[in-house]
Design a protein around this motif. Sequence first.
Motif, PDB file in Angstrom:
ATOM      1  N   ASP A 174      -4.280  10.925   9.091  1.00 21.19           N
ATOM      2  CA  ASP A 174      -3.373   9.981   8.443  1.00 21.19           C
ATOM      3  C   ASP A 174      -4.179   9.195   7.407  1.00 21.19           C
ATOM      4  O   ASP A 174      -5.113   8.468   7.761  1.00 21.19           O
ATOM      5  N   PRO A 175      -3.849   9.283   6.121  1.00 18.66           N
ATOM      6  CA  PRO A 175      -4.630   8.578   5.093  1.00 18.66           C
ATOM      7  C   PRO A 175      -4.643   7.072   5.274  1.00 18.66           C
ATOM      8  O   PRO A 175      -5.676   6.428   5.087  1.00 18.66           O
ATOM      9  N   GLY A 176      -3.525   6.495   5.663  1.00 19.39           N
ATOM     10  CA  GLY A 176      -3.458   5.050   5.798  1.00 19.39           C
ATOM     11  C   GLY A 176      -4.330   4.543   6.922  1.00 19.39           C
ATOM     12  O   GLY A 176      -5.089   3.583   6.769  1.00 19.39           O
ATOM     13  N   ARG A 177      -4.210   5.184   8.104  1.00 15.54           N
ATOM     14  CA  ARG A 177      -5.013   4.735   9.245  1.00 15.54           C
ATOM     15  C   ARG A 177      -6.509   4.987   8.996  1.00 15.54           C
ATOM     16  O   ARG A 177      -7.360   4.191   9.394  1.00 15.54           O
ATOM     17  N   LEU A 178      -6.858   6.113   8.314  1.00 14.39           N
ATOM     18  CA  LEU A 178      -8.263   6.386   8.001  1.00 14.39           C
ATOM     19  C   LEU A 178      -8.821   5.331   7.049  1.00 14.39           C
ATOM     20  O   LEU A 178      -9.953   4.864   7.202  1.00 14.39           O
ATOM     21  N   ALA A 179      -7.975   4.926   6.076  1.00 12.89           N
ATOM     22  CA  ALA A 179      -8.416   3.900   5.131  1.00 12.89           C
ATOM     23  C   ALA A 179      -8.669   2.579   5.848  1.00 12.89           C
ATOM     24  O   ALA A 179      -9.676   1.895   5.600  1.00 12.89           O
ATOM     25  N   ASP A 180      -7.735   2.190   6.774  1.00 16.42           N
ATOM     26  CA  ASP A 180      -7.907   0.930   7.504  1.00 16.42           C
ATOM     27  C   ASP A 180      -9.162   0.979   8.388  1.00 16.42           C
ATOM     28  O   ASP A 180      -9.898  -0.004   8.494  1.00 16.42           O
ATOM     29  N   LEU A 181      -9.389   2.126   9.049  1.00 23.28           N
ATOM     30  CA  LEU A 181     -10.555   2.245   9.930  1.00 23.28           C
ATOM     31  C   LEU A 181     -11.860   2.109   9.139  1.00 23.28           C
ATOM     32  O   LEU A 181     -12.775   1.396   9.531  1.00 23.28           O
ATOM     33  N   CYS A 182     -11.913   2.804   8.028  1.00 26.62           N
ATOM     34  CA  CYS A 182     -13.147   2.759   7.233  1.00 26.62           C
ATOM     35  C   CYS A 182     -13.364   1.373   6.623  1.00 26.62           C
ATOM     36  O   CYS A 182     -14.480   0.860   6.592  1.00 26.62           O
ATOM     37  N   ALA A 183     -12.269   0.768   6.136  1.00 33.31           N
ATOM     38  CA  ALA A 183     -12.399  -0.539   5.503  1.00 33.31           C
ATOM     39  C   ALA A 183     -12.915  -1.586   6.479  1.00 33.31           C
ATOM     40  O   ALA A 183     -13.684  -2.483   6.111  1.00 33.31           O
ATOM     41  N   SER A 184     -12.492  -1.481   7.744  1.00 33.59           N
ATOM     42  CA  SER A 184     -12.901  -2.479   8.727  1.00 33.59           C
ATOM     43  C   SER A 184     -14.362  -2.351   9.119  1.00 33.59           C
ATOM     44  O   SER A 184     -14.931  -3.286   9.669  1.00 33.59           O
ATOM     45  N   ASN A 185     -14.978  -1.195   8.836  1.00 34.29           N
ATOM     46  CA  ASN A 185     -16.381  -0.982   9.206  1.00 34.29           C
ATOM     47  C   ASN A 185     -17.330  -1.002   8.011  1.00 34.29           C
ATOM     48  O   ASN A 185     -18.504  -0.666   8.150  1.00 34.29           O
ATOM     49  N   LEU A 186     -16.855  -1.385   6.838  1.00 35.34           N
ATOM     50  CA  LEU A 186     -17.712  -1.415   5.648  1.00 35.34           C
ATOM     51  C   LEU A 186     -18.394  -2.749   5.424  1.00 35.34           C
ATOM     52  O   LEU A 186     -19.293  -2.849   4.601  1.00 35.34           O
ATOM     53  N   ASP A 187     -17.962  -3.786   6.125  1.00 31.70           N
ATOM     54  CA  ASP A 187     -18.461  -5.139   5.870  1.00 31.70           C
ATOM     55  C   ASP A 187     -18.267  -5.502   4.402  1.00 31.70           C
ATOM     56  O   ASP A 187     -19.165  -6.047   3.735  1.00 31.70           O
ATOM     57  N   ALA A 188     -17.046  -5.196   3.884  1.00 35.39           N
ATOM     58  CA  ALA A 188     -16.760  -5.458   2.478  1.00 35.39           C
ATOM     59  C   ALA A 188     -16.509  -6.947   2.262  1.00 35.39           C
ATOM     60  O   ALA A 188     -16.317  -7.727   3.202  1.00 35.39           O
ATOM     61  N   LYS A 189     -16.533  -7.335   0.992  1.00 34.76           N
ATOM     62  CA  LYS A 189     -16.209  -8.715   0.650  1.00 34.76           C
ATOM     63  C   LYS A 189     -14.769  -9.012   1.051  1.00 34.76           C
ATOM     64  O   LYS A 189     -13.920  -8.122   1.118  1.00 34.76           O
ATOM     65  N   LEU A 190     -14.499 -10.306   1.306  1.00 33.96           N
ATOM     66  CA  LEU A 190     -13.141 -10.701   1.706  1.00 33.96           C
ATOM     67  C   LEU A 190     -12.108 -10.312   0.649  1.00 33.96           C
ATOM     68  O   LEU A 190     -11.001  -9.874   0.972  1.00 33.96           O
ATOM     69  N   SER A 191     -12.511 -10.467  -0.604  1.00 30.86           N
ATOM     70  CA  SER A 191     -11.550 -10.144  -1.667  1.00 30.86           C
ATOM     71  C   SER A 191     -11.231  -8.656  -1.671  1.00 30.86           C
ATOM     72  O   SER A 191     -10.068  -8.251  -1.859  1.00 30.86           O
ATOM     73  N   ASP A 192     -12.267  -7.796  -1.482  1.00 25.04           N
ATOM     74  CA  ASP A 192     -12.020  -6.355  -1.445  1.00 25.04           C
ATOM     75  C   ASP A 192     -11.209  -5.971  -0.214  1.00 25.04           C
ATOM     76  O   ASP A 192     -10.293  -5.129  -0.286  1.00 25.04           O
ATOM     77  N   ALA A 193     -11.549  -6.551   0.941  1.00 28.00           N
ATOM     78  CA  ALA A 193     -10.813  -6.231   2.167  1.00 28.00           C
ATOM     79  C   ALA A 193      -9.356  -6.679   2.064  1.00 28.00           C
ATOM     80  O   ALA A 193      -8.430  -5.951   2.491  1.00 28.00           O
ATOM     81  N   GLN A 194      -9.111  -7.857   1.487  1.00 28.37           N
ATOM     82  CA  GLN A 194      -7.734  -8.344   1.337  1.00 28.37           C
ATOM     83  C   GLN A 194      -6.952  -7.437   0.381  1.00 28.37           C
ATOM     84  O   GLN A 194      -5.760  -7.173   0.591  1.00 28.37           O
ATOM     85  N   ALA A 195      -7.615  -6.954  -0.671  1.00 27.04           N
ATOM     86  CA  ALA A 195      -6.926  -6.058  -1.602  1.00 27.04           C
ATOM     87  C   ALA A 195      -6.516  -4.763  -0.916  1.00 27.04           C
ATOM     88  O   ALA A 195      -5.441  -4.199  -1.187  1.00 27.04           O
ATOM     89  N   ILE A 196      -7.362  -4.266  -0.029  1.00 31.41           N
ATOM     90  CA  ILE A 196      -7.016  -3.041   0.724  1.00 31.41           C
ATOM     91  C   ILE A 196      -5.853  -3.326   1.663  1.00 31.41           C
ATOM     92  O   ILE A 196      -4.929  -2.502   1.822  1.00 31.41           O
ATOM     93  N   GLU A 198      -3.466  -5.462   1.265  1.00 26.24           N
ATOM     94  CA  GLU A 198      -2.230  -5.663   0.503  1.00 26.24           C
ATOM     95  C   GLU A 198      -1.724  -4.379  -0.120  1.00 26.24           C
ATOM     96  O   GLU A 198      -0.609  -4.356  -0.648  1.00 26.24           O
ATOM     97  N   GLU A 199      -2.530  -3.327  -0.114  1.00 25.55           N
ATOM     98  CA  GLU A 199      -2.095  -2.060  -0.716  1.00 25.55           C
ATOM     99  C   GLU A 199      -1.189  -1.326   0.269  1.00 25.55           C
ATOM    100  O   GLU A 199      -1.610  -0.884   1.344  1.00 25.55           O
ATOM    101  N   ALA A 200       0.118  -1.175  -0.090  1.00 24.38           N
ATOM    102  CA  ALA A 200       1.083  -0.534   0.798  1.00 24.38           C
ATOM    103  C   ALA A 200       1.014   0.990   0.727  1.00 24.38           C
ATOM    104  O   ALA A 200       1.279   1.683   1.725  1.00 24.38           O
ATOM    105  N   ASP A 201       0.643   1.542  -0.410  1.00 24.82           N
ATOM    106  CA  ASP A 201       0.614   2.994  -0.580  1.00 24.82           C
ATOM    107  C   ASP A 201      -0.637   3.541   0.121  1.00 24.82           C
ATOM    108  O   ASP A 201      -1.774   3.195  -0.245  1.00 24.82           O
ATOM    109  N   PRO A 202      -0.503   4.416   1.101  1.00 23.22           N
ATOM    110  CA  PRO A 202      -1.663   4.940   1.845  1.00 23.22           C
ATOM    111  C   PRO A 202      -2.661   5.672   0.940  1.00 23.22           C
ATOM    112  O   PRO A 202      -3.871   5.543   1.115  1.00 23.22           O
ATOM    113  N   ILE A 203      -2.162   6.473  -0.020  1.00 22.39           N
ATOM    114  CA  ILE A 203      -3.065   7.249  -0.884  1.00 22.39           C
ATOM    115  C   ILE A 203      -3.862   6.303  -1.787  1.00 22.39           C
ATOM    116  O   ILE A 203      -5.079   6.436  -1.942  1.00 22.39           O
ATOM    117  N   ALA A 204      -3.195   5.333  -2.392  1.00 21.33           N
ATOM    118  CA  ALA A 204      -3.892   4.378  -3.245  1.00 21.33           C
ATOM    119  C   ALA A 204      -4.904   3.564  -2.430  1.00 21.33           C
ATOM    120  O   ALA A 204      -6.007   3.245  -2.900  1.00 21.33           O
TER     121      ALA A 204
END
Length: 798
Positions: A174-196, A198-204
């Motif tokens: 599932d692209p959406g769940r894979l994106a959420d899993l990876c984003a949560s383990n990247l230790d990204a900046k708050l602004s980058d994590a919030q942008a992810i 807020e993105e509703a489209d799984p592919i984007a």
Amino acid sequence: MTHELSDELPLTNEGTGDIPDTLPLLPLRDIVIFPFLIVPLFVQREKSQRAIENALPNRRLIVLATQRNPEDEDPTGDDLHRVGTIAAVMRLLKTGDGRVRILVQGLARATLLRVTDEAGYLQAQVQTIPEASVEMTLEVEALIRAVKGLLERIVTLGKQISAEVLAIAASLDDPGRLADLCASNLDAKLSDAQAILEEADPIARLRRVHDLMAREVGILTVQQEISSQAKGEIDRSQREFYLRQQLKAIQQELGEISDAGDEVAAYQEKIAEARLPEPAREEATRQLKRLERLHPDAAEAGLLRTYLDTLLALPWNTFSEDHIDLQHVKAVLDADHYGLEKVKERILEALAVRRLKPDTKGLLLCLVGPPGVGKTSLGRSVAKAIGRKFVHISLGGVHDEAEIRGHRRTYVGAMPGRIILGLQQAGTKNPLMLLDEVDKLGNDFRGDPASALLEVLDPEQNHAFRDNYLGVPFDLSKVMFLLTANVTDTIQPALRDRLEIVRLSGYTQEEKLVIARRHLVPKQLAESGLTGKHLAITESALRMTIARYTREAGVRQLEREIGKMCRKVARRVAEGDSGKVTITAANLSDYLGVPKFKADAILSQDRIGVAAGLAWTSVGGDVMHVEALLLRGKGGLLLTGKLGEVMKESAHAALSYAKSRARELGIEPDVFTQHDLHIHVPEGAIPKDGPSAGITMATAMVSALSRRPVRRTVAMTGEITLRGDVLPVGGIREKILAARRAGIKTVILPAQNQPDVRDIPAELVKGLKFIYVQEVSEVFAAALGKAAKTLPAKGVNK
């Protein structure tokens, strides 16, 4: 922190429609929670705790929204991002310090439509954002694989991600769940994590995550390269650093150092106390600032400490006071050295000028003479007499210019040159510096040390001598330089031009006898642990030692032979024999063995073709017999005896002169066409060269060609020309000493050498007859007798 998916999800995407419209709101400071992830949270604010208490009865559902400003202690709706995550409180634990620890699981994205705090805690009217369905195309599948590959690459580059997360990611399509899993383990900046979030489209959303992961891979790759480069240095210095830290702790316990920062302060104090010249002070301050910026254990810090220690250890303003009492200096020189009157006189003259004019230029004398005559010890005696520090620098074999000027600090193991090191050793700015064996300096691709000495010795420029290591000028004009050499031929002309040459001749037998009595015998007795009660050496024994066991201009070998006698007696004393030993000429061979040299003596009778020449060697004068022999042949000239090129040319010149004056010299004309002439100089293993044997060879040749014997009591020296002129030569004093030792009665010298004889003490020339000649015909008249009646059949008449 690593977040994991729950095995049993309380709610699915399809069930988000059962979520109430209004839910308690929990503001988050520095984290973004994604759907389907389980995250522990600590809750401390009272409003947040009340929101959790009100969420427990309502299916444990709560809205998680991230603050725009993490420092805000009481956020309102405007202070929160408009997109958050609806989550379920799975566990709750109250701690003793008033905080609440909860474990939440994200369920779905939601938009915060309205936020209020009327109930004493934040509430939000929410609208869930449904997860859009995705059609699995080749592009989507490739993107999923790329993200999974980047995740594995991130792990190999050292980022800590649990094996469970990797396993779950590998099984997700599932692209959406894979994106959420990876984003949560990247230790990204708050602004980058919030942008992810807020993105509703799984592919984007997955593309955005892919870009962040690619950037993370780049950062980790560079970080790994930097770590690899530093690892080698860290491994090498880790042990040293550990030991230094231990040493520092021990020193602090002992009270030897108070703080590492005191090092810079100590250097600053030393710079202030040293009263350095302005260029040196500026350079020291500049290097100290560099040291202050470096880690104490860095390699460059050690180099800077060494440089500062060297710079500050130099005697920039330290002088020794001269005590120039000419009577005292003369007494010291006479006590330490017997003879050498000309050298002592020149030294006293230089010191007299310095006493009258203290600011005179430095002394630049070069003592030239054979080994063992006391050149080096003269310098030590002068320094002792006037109260200066003595620095001895041996230049024999030095062939690197950096030995004089120092190495530049860019080189590993750089150090100052010998001149600066000598001054550091002396501790004063005006020592007496003896540059020994200056004639043995080398010269190769590393530079010319003799040329580097020009700057050191030239009074016009040595006031600002610049050593490559120091990099600042140092004043050498107060140094008293004394140089020594055995010969002057190998000294570079430019350097020789700046020196005042003072020649030291070899000692006579009488002088050696006095030196042995006054200095050598007492010294060797003391070094062997003996006294006059154990050993006495008679005058006859010393004379025989000088004549039959040594052949030198100086007294070095004589001292060794005396030391040999003392050691043999010392052994007898050590074995219990307490009787006194007296060494005489009769029992001398018991201590020194068979004599090494036969005494020089004149021939037993006058002989045809044998002439006595006087030679000058590095160890003094010598009598050299030149033999000439006629052989049946065609007029050839054969030269043997290991002769040098100059000596061979002298032989050819003598033969040409004899041919041109055959009738005048009583030589039969057909001798040159029917005979060969063989010239030999005995002791053929010893190399011989120089022009001074010219008239000796000519005399031997003419004697053999004209059958006139050479007078055995006559010895000669001089250079011959094709016209028959006799040119002056050197080493007259040594040659006269050799003639006197051999029993020669008459010495033939070039007329231009007559002033050299006047400088020789009268007792040395007493009993000798000198004949001064300008042409070789005068030599033949003085040295040759009447013609023989018959021609010898073979060889030279012995």
